[in-house]
Structures are given as structure tokens and as C-alpha cells.
Design an enzyme around this catalytic site. Sequence first.
Site, PDB file in Angstrom:
ATOM      1  N   ASP A  12       0.897  -1.320   0.103  1.00  0.00           N
ATOM      2  CA  ASP A  12      -0.311   0.060   0.485  1.00  0.00           C
ATOM      3  C   ASP A  12       0.554   1.590  -0.118  1.00  0.00           C
ATOM      4  O   ASP A  12       2.065   1.574   0.171  1.00  0.00           O
ATOM      5  CB  ASP A  12      -0.645   0.118   0.970  1.00  0.00           C
ATOM      6  CG  ASP A  12      -2.171   1.290   0.795  1.00  0.00           C
ATOM      7  OD1 ASP A  12      -2.152   1.810   0.334  1.00  0.00           O
ATOM      8  OD2 ASP A  12      -2.937   1.171   1.750  1.00  0.00           O
ATOM      9  N   HIS A  29       3.065   3.860  -8.931  1.00  0.00           N
ATOM     10  CA  HIS A  29       2.144   2.303  -9.462  1.00  0.00           C
ATOM     11  C   HIS A  29       3.845   1.626 -10.304  1.00  0.00           C
ATOM     12  O   HIS A  29       4.735   0.783  -9.605  1.00  0.00           O
ATOM     13  CB  HIS A  29       1.085   2.458  -9.993  1.00  0.00           C
ATOM     14  CG  HIS A  29      -0.075   2.656  -9.529  1.00  0.00           C
ATOM     15  ND1 HIS A  29      -0.135   1.824  -8.165  1.00  0.00           N
ATOM     16  CD2 HIS A  29      -1.047   3.392  -9.752  1.00  0.00           C
ATOM     17  CE1 HIS A  29      -1.106   1.719  -8.001  1.00  0.00           C
ATOM     18  NE2 HIS A  29      -1.316   3.297  -8.547  1.00  0.00           N
ATOM     19  N   THR A  58     -10.653  -6.867  -5.205  1.00  0.00           N
ATOM     20  CA  THR A  58     -11.629  -7.120  -5.939  1.00  0.00           C
ATOM     21  C   THR A  58     -12.404  -5.561  -5.434  1.00  0.00           C
ATOM     22  O   THR A  58     -13.444  -5.383  -7.161  1.00  0.00           O
ATOM     23  CB  THR A  58     -12.310  -8.499  -5.740  1.00  0.00           C
ATOM     24  OG1 THR A  58     -13.215  -8.653  -4.474  1.00  0.00           O
ATOM     25  CG2 THR A  58     -12.866  -9.658  -5.824  1.00  0.00           C
ATOM     26  N   LEU A 122      11.349 -20.382  -5.346  1.00  0.00           N
ATOM     27  CA  LEU A 122       9.888 -19.409  -4.765  1.00  0.00           C
ATOM     28  C   LEU A 122       8.873 -19.124  -5.234  1.00  0.00           C
ATOM     29  O   LEU A 122       9.349 -19.536  -6.303  1.00  0.00           O
ATOM     30  CB  LEU A 122      10.988 -18.040  -4.404  1.00  0.00           C
ATOM     31  CG  LEU A 122       9.718 -16.603  -4.497  1.00  0.00           C
ATOM     32  CD1 LEU A 122       9.963 -17.130  -2.512  1.00  0.00           C
ATOM     33  CD2 LEU A 122      10.686 -15.009  -4.739  1.00  0.00           C
ATOM     34  N   ARG A 178      -5.059  -1.876   8.452  1.00  0.00           N
ATOM     35  CA  ARG A 178      -6.208  -2.764   8.404  1.00  0.00           C
ATOM     36  C   ARG A 178      -6.347  -4.100   7.579  1.00  0.00           C
ATOM     37  O   ARG A 178      -4.811  -3.867   6.771  1.00  0.00           O
ATOM     38  CB  ARG A 178      -7.676  -1.536   7.572  1.00  0.00           C
ATOM     39  CG  ARG A 178      -7.317  -0.927   6.412  1.00  0.00           C
ATOM     40  CD  ARG A 178      -8.137  -0.347   5.690  1.00  0.00           C
ATOM     41  NE  ARG A 178      -7.889   0.535   4.542  1.00  0.00           N
ATOM     42  CZ  ARG A 178      -8.113   2.105   5.083  1.00  0.00           C
ATOM     43  NH1 ARG A 178      -8.256   2.685   5.761  1.00  0.00           N
ATOM     44  NH2 ARG A 178      -7.357   2.605   4.775  1.00  0.00           N
TER      45      ARG A 178
HETATM   46  C1  FPP Z   1      -2.107   0.250  -3.282  1.00  0.00           C
HETATM   47  O1  FPP Z   1      -1.951   2.123  -3.060  1.00  0.00           O
HETATM   48  C2  FPP Z   1      -0.872  -0.691  -4.821  1.00  0.00           C
HETATM   49  C3  FPP Z   1      -2.042  -1.241  -5.343  1.00  0.00           C
HETATM   50  C4  FPP Z   1      -3.202  -1.181  -5.694  1.00  0.00           C
HETATM   51  C5  FPP Z   1      -1.482  -2.001  -6.372  1.00  0.00           C
HETATM   52  C6  FPP Z   1      -0.263  -2.597  -6.771  1.00  0.00           C
HETATM   53  C7  FPP Z   1       0.564  -2.256  -7.874  1.00  0.00           C
HETATM   54  C8  FPP Z   1       2.112  -2.872  -7.762  1.00  0.00           C
HETATM   55  C9  FPP Z   1       3.374  -2.194  -6.352  1.00  0.00           C
HETATM   56  C10 FPP Z   1       3.354  -2.519  -9.219  1.00  0.00           C
HETATM   57  C11 FPP Z   1       2.150  -3.364  -9.967  1.00  0.00           C
HETATM   58  C12 FPP Z   1       2.288  -4.552  -9.615  1.00  0.00           C
HETATM   59  C13 FPP Z   1       3.728  -5.599  -9.986  1.00  0.00           C
HETATM   60  C14 FPP Z   1       3.437  -7.191  -9.216  1.00  0.00           C
HETATM   61  C15 FPP Z   1       3.514  -6.314 -11.350  1.00  0.00           C
HETATM   62  P1  FPP Z   1      -2.691   2.564  -3.281  1.00  0.00           P
HETATM   63  O2  FPP Z   1      -2.408   3.212  -4.985  1.00  0.00           O
HETATM   64  O3  FPP Z   1      -4.117   2.023  -2.830  1.00  0.00           O
HETATM   65  O4  FPP Z   1      -2.044   3.576  -2.842  1.00  0.00           O
HETATM   66  P2  FPP Z   1      -2.632   4.733  -1.502  1.00  0.00           P
HETATM   67  O5  FPP Z   1      -3.171   4.420  -0.394  1.00  0.00           O
HETATM   68  O6  FPP Z   1      -1.470   5.781  -1.193  1.00  0.00           O
HETATM   69  O7  FPP Z   1      -3.581   5.377  -2.541  1.00  0.00           O
END
Ligand code: FPP
Length: 224
Positions: A12, A29, A58, A122, A178
Site C-alpha cells: 500500500d 505504481h 476485487t 520460490l 487494516r
Molecule cells: C496500493 O497502493 C497498490 C496497488 C493497488 C497496486 C499495487 C501494484 C504494484 C506495486 C505494481 C504492480 C505490481 C506488479 C507485481 C506488477 P494505493 O494505490 O492504494 O496507494 P494509496 O493508498 O497511497 O492510494
Amino acid sequence: MNHLNHVAIIMDGNGRWGLKHKNSRNAGHKAGLKSVDAIIRESVKNKIKYLTLFAFSTENWKRPKKEINYLFNLLEIFLKDKINALNKQNIKLKIIGIKNFSSRLNKLLVKCENKTKKNKQLQINLALNYGSKSELLNAFKKFRKSKKKLNEENFQNYLQTKDIPDPDILIRTGNTQRLSNFLLWQIAYSEIFFEKKLWPDFNKKDYNRIIKKFKSIKRNFGNV
Ligand code: FPP
């Protein structure tokens, strides 16, 4: 000292990192991928056998279409770019969640799973379009049809994580405490680490600090 077999991570904080540093959630991201690379490397070094990464829930479909498209594009580039190297390192990729993406992405995911299915170093479980409540409901539905005796062992064979031992550690970065509908059954006895850092700032030093701490914890599993 505890043996560490399985680490699960809620990655996160990408969005906040991107806004803070580049005025764009998507840049966060992209930056998050560097942490993914580093954590995979450290997991291999630490001889961890399972690494489960929550990449898309989801509930994440509620996000703006532009961000969703960016994330899946990033995933596609990541897989195309890395799958051969992961395979060479004897790393297996498994998707947990429902593969109902574009037929192009579905095919790529299945191809990556097939290519790496015999690997043993792994196992990376990439949680995509994953939600624990829907996983549990689907498992109950299938279980009911099976007419088997209802007990924990029989039931967990109907989860998407069947054949995967429960996580020893759950890490959530991003300074939020959470669980966000992630592995609710499987983390019953996991040690939980909530990290202040945003995912793109989370590095191998942070990861190794958690691993060290985990190894020294007395795990009772309800005993004394
Ligand atoms: C949560 O941060 C992160 C995600 C919903 C996406 C996670 C994706 C990656 C790390 C990149 C893609 C992964 C792979 C393995 C190719 P958020 O966007 O909810 O952050 P915020 O809480 O600051 O809004």
C-alpha cells in the site's frame, strides 16, 4: 528461532508516493515495481518459499478507469520483461484471484503460470482481482456440493490458496492498519507488521528487519 516459509504483503501507498513525488498516482505504481523486484530478490536470498503479493483487489475496480488501465499495462510489461529471468531463477508464478481480464492478459497470465509451474526456489502468488470474502463464499458453495465432512482441513482445499501453507508474516506498508479483504482465513495465526513507509520506499533493509524480528518472536498458536 522461527522458520520463515511464507510472506504475504499488502503493497500500500503507491498512490500517495506518486502524488507526493511526481504529482501522479500512476508514477507511484511504476515506482512500486522497484520494491517488488527488491523484495523478490531478498526473498530468494532468505530462502523463503512463498511470497504472496496483493496487486489488485476485487474492490480496486472502483478506481478511475485510467488508473486501472495503467496498472494492468504495467503488469503486462512487468511480466513480459521479467518472466524469463524469474524462470531462470527457478521461481514459480501463480495467480490467485479470478482471471477475468482482457483475453490477451488472461492468456499471458496462464502462459507465465505454465512456463514456471515446475519451479521450486520460490513461489510468487500474485493476488489479482482477489478478495477474501468472495474466495470464501465460492469455497463454501463448492464445498456444499462435495458432501465431504466439514472441517478445516477439508474446507481449505476449496480455497484458491489450496496447497499453499498459511503466511507466517503479513506486511502492510503505507501507514494504514487494516486487512482490506486479504487472506482473511489464511492469516489466522500470521504475525502482522504494519509499516509506516509507503510501498515504493520500502526496501531490503526494512524487509530484513521484519524477517529478523519475526525469527525471534515466540509463536504460541493458542498454546502457552
Ligand atoms: C496500493 O497502493 C497498490 C496497488 C493497488 C497496486 C499495487 C501494484 C504494484 C506495486 C505494481 C504492480 C505490481 C506488479 C507485481 C506488477 P494505493 O494505490 O492504494 O496507494 P494509496 O493508498 O497511497 O492510494
